[in-house]
Motif scaffolding. Structure first.
Motif, PDB file in Angstrom:
ATOM      1  N   GLY A  10      22.818  93.959  -1.643  1.00 61.90           N
ATOM      2  CA  GLY A  10      21.782  94.933  -1.318  1.00 61.90           C
ATOM      3  C   GLY A  10      22.317  96.102  -0.516  1.00 61.90           C
ATOM      4  N   TYR A  11      21.696  97.273  -0.733  1.00 64.42           N
ATOM      5  CA  TYR A  11      22.096  98.495  -0.027  1.00 64.42           C
ATOM      6  C   TYR A  11      20.857  99.290   0.371  1.00 64.42           C
ATOM      7  N   PRO A  12      20.957 100.109   1.431  1.00 59.31           N
ATOM      8  CA  PRO A  12      19.875 101.039   1.765  1.00 59.31           C
ATOM      9  C   PRO A  12      19.683 102.066   0.643  1.00 59.31           C
ATOM     10  N   SER A  47      18.769 105.533   1.049  1.00 61.06           N
ATOM     11  CA  SER A  47      19.107 106.931   1.311  1.00 61.06           C
ATOM     12  C   SER A  47      20.547 107.083   1.777  1.00 61.06           C
ATOM     13  N   PRO A  48      21.170 108.254   1.497  1.00 57.89           N
ATOM     14  CA  PRO A  48      22.542 108.489   1.972  1.00 57.89           C
ATOM     15  C   PRO A  48      22.678 108.343   3.484  1.00 57.89           C
ATOM     16  N   GLY A  49      21.681 108.825   4.225  1.00 59.83           N
ATOM     17  CA  GLY A  49      21.753 108.696   5.677  1.00 59.83           C
ATOM     18  C   GLY A  49      21.770 107.255   6.126  1.00 59.83           C
ATOM     19  N   ALA A  50      20.943 106.422   5.478  1.00 62.81           N
ATOM     20  CA  ALA A  50      20.901 105.002   5.819  1.00 62.81           C
ATOM     21  C   ALA A  50      22.187 104.306   5.401  1.00 62.81           C
ATOM     22  N   LEU A  51      22.789 104.739   4.289  1.00 63.56           N
ATOM     23  CA  LEU A  51      24.069 104.174   3.863  1.00 63.56           C
ATOM     24  C   LEU A  51      25.138 104.417   4.917  1.00 63.56           C
ATOM     25  N   ALA A  52      25.204 105.647   5.413  1.00 61.01           N
ATOM     26  CA  ALA A  52      26.208 105.995   6.416  1.00 61.01           C
ATOM     27  C   ALA A  52      25.970 105.240   7.716  1.00 61.01           C
ATOM     28  N   ALA A  53      24.699 105.144   8.120  1.00 58.65           N
ATOM     29  CA  ALA A  53      24.378 104.435   9.359  1.00 58.65           C
ATOM     30  C   ALA A  53      24.727 102.963   9.252  1.00 58.65           C
ATOM     31  N   PHE A  82      23.100  92.911   2.501  1.00 60.80           N
ATOM     32  CA  PHE A  82      23.143  91.467   2.255  1.00 60.80           C
ATOM     33  C   PHE A  82      24.001  91.171   1.038  1.00 60.80           C
ATOM     34  N   ARG A  83      24.495  89.931   0.993  1.00 60.21           N
ATOM     35  CA  ARG A  83      25.110  89.348  -0.194  1.00 60.21           C
ATOM     36  C   ARG A  83      24.329  88.084  -0.532  1.00 60.21           C
ATOM     37  N   ARG A  84      24.043  87.882  -1.801  1.00 61.83           N
ATOM     38  CA  ARG A  84      23.291  86.701  -2.211  1.00 61.83           C
ATOM     39  C   ARG A  84      24.109  85.916  -3.249  1.00 61.83           C
ATOM     40  N   PRO A 109      26.521 108.350  -3.775  1.00 62.86           N
ATOM     41  CA  PRO A 109      26.634 109.288  -2.648  1.00 62.86           C
ATOM     42  C   PRO A 109      27.983 109.121  -1.946  1.00 62.86           C
ATOM     43  N   ALA A 110      28.452 110.192  -1.363  1.00 62.84           N
ATOM     44  CA  ALA A 110      29.728 110.138  -0.650  1.00 62.84           C
ATOM     45  C   ALA A 110      29.689 109.130   0.484  1.00 62.84           C
ATOM     46  N   GLU A 111      28.487 108.852   1.010  1.00 62.91           N
ATOM     47  CA  GLU A 111      28.345 107.918   2.124  1.00 62.91           C
ATOM     48  C   GLU A 111      28.380 106.457   1.692  1.00 62.91           C
ATOM     49  N   PHE A 112      28.336 106.213   0.395  1.00 66.81           N
ATOM     50  CA  PHE A 112      28.277 104.841  -0.109  1.00 66.81           C
ATOM     51  C   PHE A 112      29.612 104.124   0.085  1.00 66.81           C
TER      52      PHE A 112
END
Length: 272
Positions: A249-251, A253-259, A111-113, A100-103
């Motif tokens: 780790g990443y959210p 949804s695109p909206g959650a990525l942007a937030a 997080f980083r593990r 997604p463009a928001e990524f």
């Protein structure tokens, strides 16, 4: 369009992730091959989740890069295999897909593990794992290691365990920190997860826990360093080769990525 790259590498012969003049780096190797395949300055904005130090490995590194839509349409289906044919053997792009463009590989991460491998075997590290396993010269007690780890959980100012950068915060939230011993070979593995890490933080935490694990310091000692507001000279930084970035780790949804990216930038970027 924005492409996500999942990346693995043996960090032994790299001077870390970031491009450096006259030095062999992971980013430099990937950019050189992208330029060879796509042309100069076609792939732009290579951004990574975690800029690993020299000698540190990765099995779960994540980056993003921006490509013109026509270039992706023409090369996307074959790009992963073409990279595999040109990259050196100690770095692989293991997955490549439109994002997604928001990524944002760095700022969207939740997080980083990392994992750190140590052997206390009297004969040292397995020859086939010597590049990613530290040979420790003293016996280590698993209970003492986990007791030391317990005091480092949560949100703290980890200044004692970081190489401080001007105007940068050393406050981090460690959400997972535990040790286990692998049954098959007896190797001790520390799993360290946080929202983000400052420079040398993971290896400093490991170094502090190891001296508690072998009995030279009490298990409470690593946590006692959290009261410091500057780098602790008593904390030894563990060697880089035992450390591997295993997941980011990443959210969903695109909206959650942007937030998430907005919130992280607000947290990490110092006021001018």
């Amino acid at each position: 369009m924005r492409a996500r790259l999942d990346i693995a590498y043996d960090g032994t012969d790299f001077s870390g992730w970031a491009v450096q003049p006259s030095r062999r780096t992971v980013a430099g190797s990937i950019l050189a091959v992208l330029e060879q395949v796509l042309g100069a300055d076609v792939a732009t904005g290579l951004t990574v989740a975690g800029r690993t130090d020299a000698g540190v490995h990765a099995t779960g590194q994540v980056a993003h890069v921006d490509l013109p839509d026509p270039v992706w349409a023409a090369t996307g289906p074959t790009l992963l295999r073409r990279l595999a044919g040109l990259l050196p053997g100690d770095v692989r792009v293991t997955a490549l897909a439109e994002a997604p463009a928001e990524f944002d590989a760095r700022f969207s991460a939740t997080f980083r593990r990392y994992e750190y491998r140590v052997t206390d075997s009297p004969w040292g590290a397995d020859p086939l794992r010597r590049r990613d396993t530290l040979a420790w010269p003293r016996s280590l007690d698993l209970e003492r290691l986990n007791a030391a780890a317990e005091g480092l959980h949560g949100e703290h100012d980890f200044a004692a365990f970081c190489k401080r950068k001007e105007n940068a915060t050393t406050v981090r939230e460690v959400t997972r920190l535990e040790w286990h011993r692998v049954v098959a070979d007896g190797v001790l593995v520390a799993t360290v997860q946080a929202d983000a890490f400052c420079q040398a933080m993971v290896r400093s935490l490991v170094g502090a826990m190891l001296v508690a694990g072998d009995g030279r310091r009490p298990p409470e000692w690593p946590a006692s360093q959290l009261t410091r507001r500057e780098r602790s000279s008593a904390v030894t930084v563990a060697p880089p080769h035992g450390l591997t970035l295993v997941a980011v780790g990443y959210p969903d949804s695109p909206g959650a990525l942007a937030a998430r990216a907005t919130a992280t930038r607000r947290l990490r970027t110092p006021a001018s």
